[in-house]
Design a protein around this motif. Structure first.
Motif, PDB file in Angstrom:
ATOM      1  N   ASP A   1     -12.366   5.296  -6.409  1.00 54.00           N
ATOM      2  CA  ASP A   1     -11.393   4.784  -7.005  1.00 54.00           C
ATOM      3  C   ASP A   1     -10.259   3.962  -6.356  1.00 54.00           C
ATOM      4  N   GLY A   2     -11.046   3.760  -4.961  1.00 55.60           N
ATOM      5  CA  GLY A   2     -10.415   2.832  -4.141  1.00 55.60           C
ATOM      6  C   GLY A   2      -9.292   3.577  -3.124  1.00 55.60           C
ATOM      7  N   THR A   3      -9.301   4.853  -3.328  1.00 60.82           N
ATOM      8  CA  THR A   3      -8.476   5.643  -2.256  1.00 60.82           C
ATOM      9  C   THR A   3      -8.949   5.858  -0.945  1.00 60.82           C
ATOM     10  N   ALA A   4      -8.255   5.628  -0.048  1.00 63.46           N
ATOM     11  CA  ALA A   4      -8.840   5.916   1.418  1.00 63.46           C
ATOM     12  C   ALA A   4      -8.352   6.966   2.049  1.00 63.46           C
TER      13      ALA A   4
ATOM     14  N   ILE B   1     -13.587   6.173   2.008  1.00 56.50           N
ATOM     15  CA  ILE B   1     -13.278   5.382   0.637  1.00 56.50           C
ATOM     16  C   ILE B   1     -13.913   6.132  -0.450  1.00 56.50           C
TER      17      ILE B   1
ATOM     18  N   ARG C   1      -1.681  -1.417  -3.390  1.00 56.21           N
ATOM     19  CA  ARG C   1      -0.925  -1.493  -4.717  1.00 56.21           C
ATOM     20  C   ARG C   1      -0.902  -2.923  -5.234  1.00 56.21           C
TER      21      ARG C   1
ATOM     22  N   LYS D   1      -4.235  10.047   2.420  1.00 52.84           N
ATOM     23  CA  LYS D   1      -4.708   9.443   1.268  1.00 52.84           C
ATOM     24  C   LYS D   1      -3.938   8.146   0.931  1.00 52.84           C
ATOM     25  N   SER D   2      -4.567   7.069   1.048  1.00 51.53           N
ATOM     26  CA  SER D   2      -3.610   5.991   0.576  1.00 51.53           C
ATOM     27  C   SER D   2      -4.302   5.029  -0.231  1.00 51.53           C
ATOM     28  N   ARG D   3      -3.605   4.294  -0.966  1.00 52.07           N
ATOM     29  CA  ARG D   3      -4.235   3.090  -1.728  1.00 52.07           C
ATOM     30  C   ARG D   3      -3.265   1.935  -1.736  1.00 52.07           C
TER      31      ARG D   3
ATOM     32  N   TYR E   1      -9.758  -3.063   3.653  1.00 52.52           N
ATOM     33  CA  TYR E   1      -9.919  -1.787   4.510  1.00 52.52           C
ATOM     34  C   TYR E   1     -10.528  -2.181   5.796  1.00 52.52           C
TER      35      TYR E   1
ATOM     36  N   PRO F   1      -7.838  -5.331  -2.292  1.00 54.49           N
ATOM     37  CA  PRO F   1      -7.803  -4.076  -1.235  1.00 54.49           C
ATOM     38  C   PRO F   1      -8.498  -4.638   0.099  1.00 54.49           C
TER      39      PRO F   1
ATOM     40  N   SER G   1       0.984  -0.907   0.138  1.00 52.35           N
ATOM     41  CA  SER G   1       0.042  -0.109   0.103  1.00 52.35           C
ATOM     42  C   SER G   1       0.939   1.227  -0.090  1.00 52.35           C
TER      43      SER G   1
END
Ligand SMILES: Cc1cc2nc3c(=O)[nH]c(=O)nc-3n(C[C@H](O)[C@H](O)[C@H](O)COP(=O)(O)OP(=O)(O)OC[C@H]3O[C@@H](n4cnc5c(N)ncnc54)[C@H](O)[C@@H]3O)c2cc1C
Lengths: 259, 319
Positions: free
Chosen positions: B123-126, B120, B142, B138-140, B148, B146, A222
């Protein structure tokens, strides 16, 4: 009973903490660094088990050169030796990679019990002990507020949202502890002197058979894409109690529709 | 539309509030399916509530093994679902246990995990808060599916209709997942007050409350507001109030609409657990107490005078 205690060096939670502008990893250069508070309780618990049942206590740390200070501090409380996993390629490792590296390091050591703090004050992922239990296929005794050892039988009181659970397992196991479990000792002068000569083994990724591109920021599962300090709160109202403070408080709550 | 798995937080099928929040958050990413793991009958009890928040499917994994062993069985069942269904994401509540389930699931599925998520995006960014709430990031993810872990009370639950069609799934637990046996569960009573992590109002007392007996003052104010009671670590360590009510870094993280801190100085470790509360009120006799830096409304005064007076006035207004 041979015990490995996991110790992490973190920025002091009572000082200003930031992320690096460039790669958004925790800034360890500008912060004052300490042993993660909860890990002191883990060290204390390990020492208590050793005092009652014999065996050796080994400190295991993953971190950069600077982490040596925390290792010596940990040793000054009483553990016998330490293992320091240190490799420049580890910089920026996520929790998943960290658990992989620590699991590998643990598999090079002989232990019956691993004790860790239930959370770290920097990452606060609070999942590392569970991840290690998963990787090593051993019992997960996490969130303990009490640990009892009888031979190879372990019993913990695991803190839950509304009380606790009694959990039992046999060694080998991973225990994680909250600060309710004990009161960590202060290092004695003798302990501080002895810590200087206790053995510290350094392990690199190569020693653990992990390739550099499996670790670090590049392999992180991440990533942080944006970071900003919390916007400062607008200054609120602060009034002295002049005999009607409670009424004023109720008025404020009523105005906010809380009553 | 992509399927998103939500691990339901429940007590024998009685669904916790955070589950509605998780289902709401999941809808940003796809079609939510609720996963109910627990004792026999849990899914039937939970079903109506899950439908109200848009669960299209309910995967019911009912077996005594789920609660009989620590965390590992839940992670195994979820990992199997992830393999079979290839969902767009998995959401769990960011409770101590939820984070551990997420951690084991991340290892099993080689997936990235984000914890203490507060929002959330599609686009999946949290969104996450770190360093005791001092920074917003802000994290995503990779890698992999995913995962959460979403903080209770951070997202507003919005109702939506879901078909909630039930599908039973097999719970077969490996030997290594049975390594830690739960032999007893002890609930330390909180009476009829709302659960701390889910309450919309929390009234907390600190060292300034002075004794266990005096905590009645805090409880009375809480009851006048329909609030949960919290405590600082100084208060729990001194035995004024049971440990499970501790708010802060090593206690519960709360994010209510209103947080009232009485006789609490506002140490960083306490703030870590309450900083994101919408409105913060403080009563403290020390005008320099750091809690006032956070407070929207503060009374500098003796809590033994201010708190009972406020309670009486609130009860009078309600009558
Ligand atoms: C690893 C670690 C983890 C921690 N985790 C937590 C945590 O989870 N939660 C937590 O709360 N703390 C935690 N702490 C402890 C934290 O640092 C503080 O010590 C604690 O929060 C202090 O509690 P307090 O505000 O009640 O007490 P104090 O700091 O002693 O403050 C008491 C306040 O009450 C006021 N007061 C006294 N009498 C009155 C009166 N009659 N009327 C009005 N006001 C009065 C005083 O002015 C003072 O401001 C942690 C510390 C460490 C090292």
């Amino acid at each position: 009973m041979n015990i490995v205690v996991l110790v992490k060096q973190v920025p002091d939670s009572s000082s200003e903490r930031t992320l690096h502008e460039s790669d958004k990893t925790v800034d360890r250069d500008s912060a004052s660094l300490v042993i993660n508070e909860m890990d002191e309780y883990a060290i204390e618990e390990a020492l208590k088990v050793k005092e009652a049942h014999g065996g050796e206590v080994t400190v295991l740390t993953m971190g950069p050169d600077k982490a040596t200070e925390s290792i010596r501090k940990a040793l000054s409380m009483g553990p016998d030796k330490a293992v320091h996993v240190n490799d420049p390629a580890l910089h920026g490792s996520c929790a998943l990679v960290t658990s992989k590296v620590l699991a590998k390091a643990l598999s090079t050591l002989e232990w019956d019990l691993v004790i860790a703090g239930a959370e770290s004050t920097d990452g606060q992922v609070s999942a590392l002990p569970a991840m290690l239990a998963e990787r090593l296929g051993v019992a997960q005794l996490t969130g303990a507020r009490k640990l009892t050892v009888e031979g190879s039988a372990l019993t913990v009181e695991r803190q839950t949202d509304d009380g606790y659970q009694v959990v039992q397992a046999a060694t080998p196991a991973i225990v994680s502890v909250w600060d309710t479990i004990n009161e960590p000792r202060y290092p004695s002068f003798k302990g501080i002197m002895q810590a200087k000569s206790k053995p510290v083994t350094t392990l690199t990724l190569a020693d653990l058979g992990i390739s550099p591109d499996e670790a670090g920021l590049g392999a992180a599962t991440s990533e942080v894409v944006e970071a900003a300090p919390r916007p400062p709160k607008q200054a609120g109202v602060k009034i002295p109690d002049e005999g009607d403070g409670g009424v004023k408080l109720a008025e404020f709550l009523a105005a906010g529709k809380f009553v | 539309m992509a399927e998103v798995l939500v691990l339901v937080e429940h007590d024998n099928g009685v669904v916790k509030k955070v589950t509605g929040e998780l289902l709401t958050a999941a809808r940003a990413l796809g079609e939510p399916s609720a996963v109910v793991l627990g004792a026999a009958g849990s899914a039937a009890t939970a079903s109506a509530r899950l439908a109200e928040f848009g669960a299209e499917k309910i995967y019911a994994g009912e077996s005594a093994d789920i609660d009989g062993y620590v965390v590992a069985p839940k992670a195994e069942v979820l990992a199997r679902l992830v393999r079979d269904l290839a969902p767009a994401a998995v959401l769990v509540a960011a409770t101590s246990e939820g984070k551990e389930v997420a951690g084991r699931l991340a290892v099993k599925t080689e997936s990235g995990l984000l914890t203490d998520v507060t929002s959330i995006d599609a686009d999946g960014t949290a969104g996450q808060t770190i360093f005791a709430g001092g920074m917003l990031v802000k994290s995503r993810v990779r890698t992999g599916t995913p995962i959460y872990a979403v903080r209770p009370n951070a997202i507003t639950a919005v109702p939506a209709t879901g078909a909630a069609s039930r599908q039973d799934i097999e719970v077969s637990v490996s030997d290594s997942a049975r390594a830690a046996t739960v032999t007893e569960r002890v609930v330390e009573a909180r009476g009829s007050r709302p659960e701390l992590a889910e309450a919309s109002i929390v009234v907390s007392g600190g060292r300034g409350v002075g004794s266990a007996d005096n905590f009645k003052i805090i409880e009375s104010l809480a009851d006048s507001l329909g609030a949960a009671v919290g405590a600082s670590r100084a208060a729990t360590d001194s035995g004024f109030y049971p440990h499970q009510f501790q708010v802060g870094q090593t206690g519960k993280t709360v994010s209510p609409q209103l947080y009232v801190a009485c006789g609490i100085s506002g140490a960083i470790q306490h703030r870590a657990g309450m900083q994101t509360s919408k409105t913060i009120v403080a009563v403290n006799k020390d005008p320099e107490a750091p809690i006032f830096e956070l407070a929207d409304f503060g009374i500098v005064g003796d809590l033994f005078a201010v708190v009972p007076q406020a309670t009486d006035e609130i009860n009078r207004r309600k009558a």
